[in-house]
Design an enzyme around this catalytic site. Structure first.
Site: not given
Length: 257
Positions: A105, A144
DNA sequence: ATGGCTCTCGCGGAGAGA
């Protein structure tokens, strides 16, 4: 083998929604981001009942990543070395098929003027160092990334150039990661298709087709060569049985292993 | 031009997300 990445935007708030998706798509390995919970709060039994086990690198309130699998996985890394102060954002495991699987992330950066922006670039520099230091022929880096690779990956096209997520400095960092020998599996299969993986909750962005492609599965050539399908699962950006979706869609690939 | 959602913490409203 089906492997996936998904920023769930709070696992506790998304639990039934994630279960809905697992039952529908039956992935074998899933990298999850933005758990927003601590290790001790992870609902292991909930996932065990669905046939999955989890490796978790959590954090109170923010960030947090995990790897779900319905097969065998052996933890190889939690946290990006040198970047502990930026939160729990990386976890790796050896999974079935001889693949080393990492999910990340990446920091958001907030605005170009905010201190988080140079922090984001620095985090990427550490990710590159860490990735280059490891040797593995068959590996996947997914998650992400909070960077839009090209104009076709944003609804705003060239007009977004230079804004946060769309700067040359960010794109150079993402390209440097790819230059270690990773293929963007979606973009390889669909060289000129515009598909997004994130849409703002506000203003009806999803229905206006105002999104970004910032969630990727990157893979070494020996893995990329095995890919039979790549799906950005936009149906799961919509409500399911009245349950609220994350602002990110899951992305998955099917491998011939 | 801005941010109209949704999350967390924690019980009111603020910060973060992208």
């Amino acid at each position: 083998m089906r492997i996936a990445t998904w920023n769930v935007n709070g696992l506790r708030a998304r639990l039934d929604f994630v279960a809905h998706w697992l039952k529908a798509r039956q992935p074998n390995v899933v990298g999850l981001q933005e758990l927003k919970l601590q290790d001790a709060e992870f609902p292991h039994e909930f996932f065990n009942d669905l046939g999955y086990t989890a490796l978790v690198h959590g954090q109170k309130s923010w960030n947090g990543v995990a790897i779900l699998t319905n097969g065998h996985a052996e933890l190889t890394q939690t946290g990006l070395p040198g970047q502990d102060e930026r939160g729990s954002r990386l976890i790796s495991a050896d999974i079935e098929g001889g693949i080393n699987f990492t999910t990340v992330y990446c920091p958001n950066g907030k605005t170009l003027e905010h201190a988080d922006y140079p922090g984001k670039l620095d985090w990427y520099d550490s990710l590159l160092d860490h990735w280059q230091a490891a040797e593995h022929d068959a590996r996947v880096l997914c998650g992400d990334f909070n960077i839009v690779p090209e104009a076709q990956d944003t609804w705003r096209g060239d007009a977004a150039l230079g804004d946060i997520f769309h700067t040359d400095a960010e794109r150079q960092r993402l390209q440097a990661i790819k230059n270690t020998g990773l293929v963007d599996l979606f973009r390889e299969k669909y060289p000129s298709e515009q598909q997004f993986s994130w849409w703002d909750y506000r203003g009806g962005a999803f229905h206006r087709k105002q999104g970004l492609r910032i969630d990727f599965l990157l893979a070494a050539p020996s893995v990329a060569n095995q890919v039979s399908d790549v799906v950005i699962d936009r149906d799961y950006r919509k409500k399911q049985d009245g349950l609220t979706a994350s602002d990110h869609a899951p992305v998955f690939v099917d491998l011939a292993v």
